[in-house]
Design an enzyme around this catalytic site. Structure first.
Site, short mmCIF file in Angstrom:
data_model
loop_
_atom_site.label_atom_id
_atom_site.label_comp_id
_atom_site.label_asym_id
_atom_site.label_seq_id
_atom_site.Cartn_x
_atom_site.Cartn_y
_atom_site.Cartn_z
N TYR A 1 -7.83 2.77 1.25
CA TYR A 1 -7.33 1.40 1.36
C TYR A 1 -7.34 0.94 2.82
O TYR A 1 -7.84 -0.14 3.15
CB TYR A 1 -5.91 1.31 0.79
CG TYR A 1 -5.25 -0.02 1.03
CD1 TYR A 1 -5.52 -1.11 0.20
CD2 TYR A 1 -4.35 -0.21 2.08
CE1 TYR A 1 -4.92 -2.35 0.42
CE2 TYR A 1 -3.75 -1.43 2.31
CZ TYR A 1 -4.03 -2.49 1.47
OH TYR A 1 -3.44 -3.71 1.70
N SER B 1 -4.55 -5.82 6.92
CA SER B 1 -3.33 -5.05 6.68
C SER B 1 -2.96 -4.31 7.96
O SER B 1 -3.83 -3.95 8.75
CB SER B 1 -3.55 -4.03 5.56
OG SER B 1 -2.52 -3.07 5.50
#
Length: 247
Positions: free
Chosen positions: A153, A139
């Site tokens: 995250y 990501s």
């Protein structure tokens, strides 16, 4: 001979989107996720439209033993797995120190420990074949520490990126390739209730661009390349208060 791609987390979002894009290119597919009914529906769609072979299996990637069982079963049924995309993950997370350790722990375990299990199973197959392409979906949030609900995250996705690089370092002189993909904001079921996100693209566009990047087998790719490649470079050096605005 038709090549085969294994995709985890393929029942929805970019997992299903990538499956559709690869099916259009004529690949056979090994798809797995927790929701078998969605996988079966996707299997029927892709086989009827593109005449490829699709095998669907239930897999909760947090059941680490089952990861090895399912990957080996796919290998046995197809004979060869040419590419494995470690995609399954969750986007949940809460602010640190607000009493939500269990949610943050589950996020990290699903995104990182489960990715480790998938890598172990994948590279074992590739070593035996002496070929393969391991693709890790990280990501853009992995580039720097992120605030608020993104903290755990982002840390888990940074772990995924470093795991991929470590595997790549060991396999540099082998026929096994390793790619790390850094997607920006892609609007999927995972974040459909969220506010509009910076530079976001829709599910179909994101999936198409991801597949284009994966097909090039580059060491790293930022998706979409514009504007995330220059943003990623800037994120590494900008003050945190500026990076925070991307959260």
């Amino acid at each position: 001979m038709t090549k085969t791609i294994l995709i985890t987390g393929a029942s929805s979002g970019i997992g299903a989107g990538m499956a559709r894009e690869f099916a259009q290119k004529g690949y056979n597919l090994a798809i797995c996720a927790r929701r078998l009914e969605r996988l079966e529906s996707l299997k029927q769609e892709l086989e009827s439209q593109y005449g490829i072979q699709v095998i669907a299996k239930t897999l909760d990637v947090t059941d680490y033993d089952q990861v090895f069982v399912v990957f080996k079963a796919f290998k046995a049924e197809f004979g060869t797995i040419d590419r494995i995309i470690v995609n399954a993950g969750v986007g949940d997370g809460r602010r640190i120190g607000k009493g939500n350790f269990s949610i943050n722990r589950a996020t990290v375990e699903t995104n990182f420990i489960s990715a480790l299990a998938q890598c172990e199973a994948a590279v074992e197959i590739f070593r035996a074949q002496n070929s393969g392409h391991l693709v890790m979906i990280s990501s853009m949030s992995a580039i720097r520490g992120m605030p608020k609900h993104l903290t755990a995250y982002a840390a888990s996705k940074a772990g995924v990126a470093h795991l991929a690089e470590g595997i790549r370092a060991e396999l540099l002189d082998s026929p096994i390739k390793v790619s790390t993909i850094f997607p920006g904001y892609i609007r999927t079921e995972l974040n459909e209730g969220a506010k509009k996100l910076p530079f976001e693209v829709d599910d179909k566009t994101g999936s198409r661009l991801l597949v284009q990047a994966i097909e090039k087998q580059r060491v790293k790719a930022y998706v979409p390349q514009w504007p995330w490649l220059p943003i990623g470079m800037a994120m590494k050096i900008l003050p945190l208060k500026w990076v925070n605005k991307l959260g």
